[in-house]
Design a protein around this motif. Structure first.
Motif, PDB file in Angstrom:
ATOM      1  N   THR B   7       0.857  -1.178   0.000  1.00 48.83           N
ATOM      2  CA  THR B   7       0.000   0.000   0.000  1.00 48.83           C
ATOM      3  C   THR B   7       0.900   1.236   0.000  1.00 48.83           C
ATOM      4  OG1 THR B   7       0.044   0.086   2.395  1.00 48.83           O
ATOM      5  CG2 THR B   7      -1.754  -1.167   1.386  1.00 48.83           C
ATOM      6  N   PRO B   8       0.355   2.412  -0.374  1.00 49.09           N
ATOM      7  CA  PRO B   8       1.183   3.623  -0.326  1.00 49.09           C
ATOM      8  C   PRO B   8       1.816   3.810   1.053  1.00 49.09           C
ATOM      9  CG  PRO B   8      -0.877   4.099  -1.429  1.00 49.09           C
ATOM     10  CD  PRO B   8      -0.968   2.676  -0.954  1.00 49.09           C
ATOM     11  N   GLY B   9       1.024   3.583   2.104  1.00 46.76           N
ATOM     12  CA  GLY B   9       1.559   3.764   3.455  1.00 46.76           C
ATOM     13  C   GLY B   9       2.711   2.813   3.727  1.00 46.76           C
ATOM     14  N   GLY B  10       2.535   1.551   3.358  1.00 48.10           N
ATOM     15  CA  GLY B  10       3.587   0.555   3.591  1.00 48.10           C
ATOM     16  C   GLY B  10       4.847   0.889   2.815  1.00 48.10           C
ATOM     17  N   ALA B  11       4.664   1.290   1.556  1.00 46.17           N
ATOM     18  CA  ALA B  11       5.818   1.614   0.725  1.00 46.17           C
ATOM     19  C   ALA B  11       6.544   2.836   1.270  1.00 46.17           C
ATOM     20  CB  ALA B  11       5.380   1.869  -0.712  1.00 46.17           C
ATOM     21  N   ALA B  12       5.767   3.848   1.710  1.00 47.44           N
ATOM     22  CA  ALA B  12       6.384   5.057   2.254  1.00 47.44           C
ATOM     23  C   ALA B  12       7.214   4.703   3.477  1.00 47.44           C
ATOM     24  CB  ALA B  12       5.305   6.084   2.613  1.00 47.44           C
ATOM     25  N   LEU B  13       6.633   3.860   4.340  1.00 46.20           N
ATOM     26  CA  LEU B  13       7.335   3.453   5.553  1.00 46.20           C
ATOM     27  C   LEU B  13       8.630   2.728   5.203  1.00 46.20           C
ATOM     28  CD1 LEU B  13       6.459   3.805   8.515  1.00 46.20           C
ATOM     29  CD2 LEU B  13       5.914   1.360   8.514  1.00 46.20           C
ATOM     30  N   ALA B  14       8.540   1.797   4.232  1.00 40.42           N
ATOM     31  CA  ALA B  14       9.718   1.026   3.843  1.00 40.42           C
ATOM     32  C   ALA B  14      10.796   1.947   3.264  1.00 40.42           C
ATOM     33  CB  ALA B  14       9.336  -0.040   2.818  1.00 40.42           C
ATOM     34  N   LEU B  15      10.389   2.874   2.387  1.00 39.72           N
ATOM     35  CA  LEU B  15      11.375   3.739   1.728  1.00 39.72           C
ATOM     36  C   LEU B  15      12.033   4.708   2.710  1.00 39.72           C
ATOM     37  CD1 LEU B  15       9.502   4.604  -1.595  1.00 39.72           C
ATOM     38  CD2 LEU B  15      11.717   3.493  -1.419  1.00 39.72           C
ATOM     39  N   GLY B 298      12.567   8.999  -6.133  1.00 36.67           N
ATOM     40  CA  GLY B 298      11.386   9.794  -6.456  1.00 36.67           C
ATOM     41  C   GLY B 298      10.422   9.045  -7.368  1.00 36.67           C
ATOM     42  N   TRP B 299      10.983   8.267  -8.257  1.00 34.53           N
ATOM     43  CA  TRP B 299      10.145   7.484  -9.174  1.00 34.53           C
ATOM     44  C   TRP B 299       9.306   6.472  -8.390  1.00 34.53           C
ATOM     45  CZ3 TRP B 299       9.329   2.445 -10.690  1.00 34.53           C
ATOM     46  CH2 TRP B 299       8.679   2.269 -11.921  1.00 34.53           C
ATOM     47  N   LEU B 300       9.936   5.837  -7.396  1.00 37.66           N
ATOM     48  CA  LEU B 300       9.194   4.870  -6.576  1.00 37.66           C
ATOM     49  C   LEU B 300       8.099   5.556  -5.764  1.00 37.66           C
ATOM     50  CD1 LEU B 300      11.545   2.151  -5.072  1.00 37.66           C
ATOM     51  CD2 LEU B 300       9.705   1.894  -6.715  1.00 37.66           C
ATOM     52  N   LEU B 301       8.405   6.731  -5.232  1.00 45.74           N
ATOM     53  CA  LEU B 301       7.378   7.475  -4.492  1.00 45.74           C
ATOM     54  C   LEU B 301       6.175   7.723  -5.393  1.00 45.74           C
ATOM     55  CD1 LEU B 301       9.314  10.248  -2.521  1.00 45.74           C
ATOM     56  CD2 LEU B 301       8.391   8.124  -1.648  1.00 45.74           C
ATOM     57  N   ALA B 302       6.464   8.124  -6.622  1.00 45.13           N
ATOM     58  CA  ALA B 302       5.376   8.403  -7.560  1.00 45.13           C
ATOM     59  C   ALA B 302       4.632   7.116  -7.934  1.00 45.13           C
ATOM     60  CB  ALA B 302       5.920   9.091  -8.806  1.00 45.13           C
ATOM     61  N   TYR B 303       5.372   6.016  -8.045  1.00 44.49           N
ATOM     62  CA  TYR B 303       4.773   4.736  -8.419  1.00 44.49           C
ATOM     63  C   TYR B 303       3.701   4.321  -7.415  1.00 44.49           C
ATOM     64  CZ  TYR B 303       4.576  -0.212  -9.771  1.00 44.49           C
ATOM     65  OH  TYR B 303       4.164  -1.451 -10.187  1.00 44.49           O
ATOM     66  N   TYR B 304       3.984   4.548  -6.143  1.00 44.23           N
ATOM     67  CA  TYR B 304       2.995   4.192  -5.111  1.00 44.23           C
ATOM     68  C   TYR B 304       2.049   5.339  -4.791  1.00 44.23           C
ATOM     69  CZ  TYR B 304       5.498  -0.101  -4.279  1.00 44.23           C
ATOM     70  OH  TYR B 304       6.064  -1.330  -4.435  1.00 44.23           O
ATOM     71  N   GLN B 305       2.136   6.399  -5.557  1.00 46.40           N
ATOM     72  CA  GLN B 305       1.294   7.579  -5.363  1.00 46.40           C
ATOM     73  C   GLN B 305       1.349   8.092  -3.941  1.00 46.40           C
ATOM     74  OE1 GLN B 305      -2.450   6.078  -7.027  1.00 46.40           O
ATOM     75  NE2 GLN B 305      -1.839   7.177  -8.885  1.00 46.40           N
ATOM     76  N   ILE B 306       2.547   8.054  -3.360  1.00 42.24           N
ATOM     77  CA  ILE B 306       2.714   8.523  -1.986  1.00 42.24           C
ATOM     78  C   ILE B 306       2.482  10.032  -1.869  1.00 42.24           C
ATOM     79  CG2 ILE B 306       4.398   8.762  -0.111  1.00 42.24           C
ATOM     80  CD1 ILE B 306       5.536   6.046  -1.133  1.00 42.24           C
ATOM     81  N   LEU B 311      -0.507  14.672   0.372  1.00 47.46           N
ATOM     82  CA  LEU B 311      -1.059  16.009   0.166  1.00 47.46           C
ATOM     83  C   LEU B 311      -2.570  16.067   0.315  1.00 47.46           C
ATOM     84  CD1 LEU B 311       1.049  17.595  -2.680  1.00 47.46           C
ATOM     85  CD2 LEU B 311       0.961  18.157  -0.258  1.00 47.46           C
ATOM     86  N   GLU B 312      -3.209  14.882   0.344  1.00 46.79           N
ATOM     87  CA  GLU B 312      -4.655  14.864   0.428  1.00 46.79           C
ATOM     88  C   GLU B 312      -5.162  15.702   1.594  1.00 46.79           C
ATOM     89  OE1 GLU B 312      -6.023  10.803   0.246  1.00 46.79           O
ATOM     90  OE2 GLU B 312      -6.243  11.173  -1.902  1.00 46.79           O
ATOM     91  N   ILE B 346      13.720  17.408  -7.463  1.00 43.43           N
ATOM     92  CA  ILE B 346      13.179  16.290  -8.224  1.00 43.43           C
ATOM     93  C   ILE B 346      12.115  15.553  -7.426  1.00 43.43           C
ATOM     94  CG2 ILE B 346      13.772  14.058  -9.259  1.00 43.43           C
ATOM     95  CD1 ILE B 346      16.520  15.296  -9.899  1.00 43.43           C
ATOM     96  N   ILE B 347      12.404  15.300  -6.138  1.00 39.21           N
ATOM     97  CA  ILE B 347      11.476  14.501  -5.344  1.00 39.21           C
ATOM     98  C   ILE B 347      10.312  15.346  -4.830  1.00 39.21           C
ATOM     99  CG2 ILE B 347      11.236  13.088  -3.261  1.00 39.21           C
ATOM    100  CD1 ILE B 347      14.080  12.188  -3.628  1.00 39.21           C
ATOM    101  N   VAL B 348      10.624  16.529  -4.259  1.00 35.79           N
ATOM    102  CA  VAL B 348       9.593  17.285  -3.550  1.00 35.79           C
ATOM    103  C   VAL B 348       8.929  18.345  -4.428  1.00 35.79           C
ATOM    104  CG1 VAL B 348       9.107  18.630  -1.487  1.00 35.79           C
ATOM    105  CG2 VAL B 348      10.906  16.915  -1.443  1.00 35.79           C
TER     106      VAL B 348
END
Lengths: 160, 439
Positions: B7-15, B298-306, B311-312, B346-348
């Motif tokens: 999930t986005p949350g899981g991926a964000a935590l892992a990254l 940054g690409w991975l962040l975008a991939y998981y729509q983190i 920002l929601e 690039i990332i932010v």
């Protein structure tokens, strides 16, 4: 062994200097050809500059490991030599993993693009791709050297 | 995407978790960013480590980033070719009679330097060598000397030309010419804030003053500096008139600095030239290598729509332009503490752009807020490149100069606040000179 590594290091530095020095030429040609009739507008100038640029980045990244110039975030207080060596070993091992990834998958990366030619000048793309596994292999060499040095410090009897 | 393992949350935590742990054990930032991607690339069935190669290749295979080595080379040529020396002389004639003379010269030289080179790290590296020792000899505090050298170096990326603006223009497609014009006034304001700070310090600690320069000396030093001071007009003018692209303008700066050094000032020898090339390659490569791994991250962040998930909440706060401006500055300042400015853009930068758009913030205003905040990030610990360089030249740990740096940042942050509250500050010059670029 150290002499050989020194020599290799010198060779890489020399190549790095060459890429920086040559880099300016194709971009200059590009501007001149646009405004004067002196030289035809070469289609490969942009591609050549990107080619040199990639090599400059990778060569600099290679020697950066030996010269320890890759930037770190340091949140530790001043450490004793042995603790410091231990920390360096830990961080070197992580970097080593990355180096192995670069070397291992880098070879597949080159393989993958083996037959590709660049779009404009039709340079064979492996000339660029090969920089990746070479960088990985070079890191492994340099990291090996620094790991040996750090282990020596770690295993030395404490001074007290 | 139904087939994602995380999930986005899981991926964000892992990254971010992996990144922080790696940074903590002193893995270099560039490697930490790449390594943090690795577990996910192996877990996620649709991805493979090949993505690391594609993303780094794409990042380096870019004409835009070529500006980085060119601006560094310009700075290095200025130093060995005698340009810097003449600008020091001019600065001395201009502000030498102010209290804290040498520190004022330090700031003013950064302004001139900023107009020629677009690299703050190059500014910090060269001015640390010129000023820190000299200031300490004249009785200035070491920590003060390091701090003022580092904070004045950030001007180089705010006043045009600027590496950060070129990268910003490439990543977020904003007019580089307009950003250049927009950066002038904010840059001068930040410089003014620094000069006031120096003045206050000088009054408190009784720092030395030089005798006022004669008019003759001023005119002479200005005369010999004219060819060098002409550089920003060539670069900015050339871009505005469409003579060359941003990257090409950086190459023009190199050639111009080279010609001045060889034919006008005639102080450069081959050995120094080799040295300038080697230093340029070293610094440019380690900075740019990091851009590659940051792009993968940054690409991975975008991939998981983190970013979207993060920002929601913010969009529901109902902030106005000023509120969003402060939020953007805050995010960039925090990120700037841990990342170099180019990877941060690039990332932010790409994450925040929709937010700026949603409140109709002008893209140039957004860019200047981002770039000024990231420039300040160059002196904030633990990862403030300019401060790290200045401390390294002075051979003291980063903590040593921290207090004075933080004090100097306060007036600078006030200027940033002014830029956020009054969009006219960055926008007025482009509006007057090149209104067509603002559309």
């Amino acid at each position: 062994m150290k002499k050989l590594i020194d020599l290799y290091h010198r060779l890489l530095t020399w190549m790095l200097v060459a890429t920086v020095a040559i880099l300016i030429i194709p971009v200059t040609l590009q501007i001149i050809s646009r405004y004067t009739e002196l030289i035809p507008s070469y289609i490969w100038t942009e591609e050549l500059s990107r080619f040199l640029f990639i090599w400059m980045v990778m060569l600099g990244a290679m020697i950066g490991i030996r010269e320890r110039t890759h930037f770190e975030v340091d949140v530790w207080p001043e450490l004793k030599p042995r603790t410091n060596a231990l920390l360096r070993i830990v961080s070197s091992l992580f970097v080593l993993v990355f180096a192995l990834v670069f070397a291992w998958w880098g070879i597949r990366f080159v393989h993958f693009g083996w037959a590709q030619l660049s779009e404009l000048a039709e340079l064979p793309m492996p000339f660029m791709f090969i920089a990746w596994p070479l960088t990985g292999a070079t890191w492994v060499l340099f990291l090996g050297e620094s790991l040996v040095a750090d282990f020596r410090v770690l295993l030395e009897a404490p001074a007290e | 995407m139904s087939s994602v393992a995380l999930t986005p949350g899981g991926a964000a935590l892992a990254l971010f978790g992996a990144l922080l742990v790696l940074l903590f054990v002193r893995v270099p930032v560039a490697f930490a960013l790449g390594l943090a991607c690795l577990p996910i690339l192996l877990i996620e069935p649709r991805l493979s480590p090949m993505m690391l190669f594609n993303e780094t290749f794409k990042a380096y295979n870019s004409f835009i980033l070529l500006a980085v080595p060119f601006f560094l080379l310009t700075a290095n040529l200025m130093n060995v070719g005698g340009i810097t020396e003449r600008l020091v002389r001019l600065s001395r004639a201009m502000v030498g009679n102010f209290p804290g003379a040498l520190a004022q010269i330090n700031v003013l030289l950064s302004v001139f330097f900023a107009g020629i080179s677009g690299s703050s790290t190059a500014d910090a590296a060269s001015q640390s060598k010129i000023f820190i020792e000299a200031q300490v000899k004249e009785g200035y505090g070491l920590s003060f000397s390091i701090a003022i050298t580092a904070v004045s170096a950030v001007l180089a990326v705010i006043i045009p030309p600027s590496i950060l603006m070129i990268v910003w223009g490439g990543v977020i497609s904003t007019s580089i010419g307009a950003m250049y014009l927009a950066g002038i006034l904010p840059g001068l304001l930040v410089a003014a804030a620094q000069m006031v700070t120096v003045h206050v310090y000088a009054k408190i600690y009784n720092y030395p003053v030089y005798p006022r320069a004669t008019l003759r000396e001023f005119l002479y030093s200005a005369w010999i500096s004219i060819p060098a001071l002409f550089t920003p007009f060539i670069i900015v003018g050339g871009i505005l008139l469409g003579w060359f692209t941003a990257t090409e303008s950086a190459a023009v700066a190199v050639i111009y600095a080279g010609l001045l050094s060889i034919f006008i000032y005639r102080e450069m020898n081959l050995r120094q030239l080799y040295h300038a090339f080697a230093e340029t390659g070293r610094l440019a490569a380690v900075a740019l290598f990091c851009v590659g791994t940051a792009s993968a991250f940054g690409w991975l962040l975008a991939y998981y729509q983190i970013p979207k998930a993060l920002l929601e909440n913010v969009t529901s706060w109902g902030l106005g332009i000023t509120g969003v401006g402060f939020f953007i500055a805050f995010v960039f300042l925090v990120v700037g503490c841990f990342l170099d400015a180019i990877p941060a853009i690039i990332i932010v930068g790409t994450i925040l752009q929709p937010l700026a758009q949603s409140v109709n913030m002008h893209p140039i205003h957004f860019a200047i807020i981002g770039i000024v905040s990231l420039a300040f990030g160059l002196v904030t610990p633990p990862y403030g490149l300019c401060l790290m360089i200045s401390c390294a030249v002075a051979r003291v740990p980063l903590k040593f100069a921290l207090k004075d740096t933080m004090i100097m940042l306060v007036p600078m942050l006030l200027m940033l606040a002014a830029i956020i509250i009054w969009p006219e500050i960055p926008l007025i010059l482009p509006r007057l000179i090149a209104p067509e670029l603002l559309k």
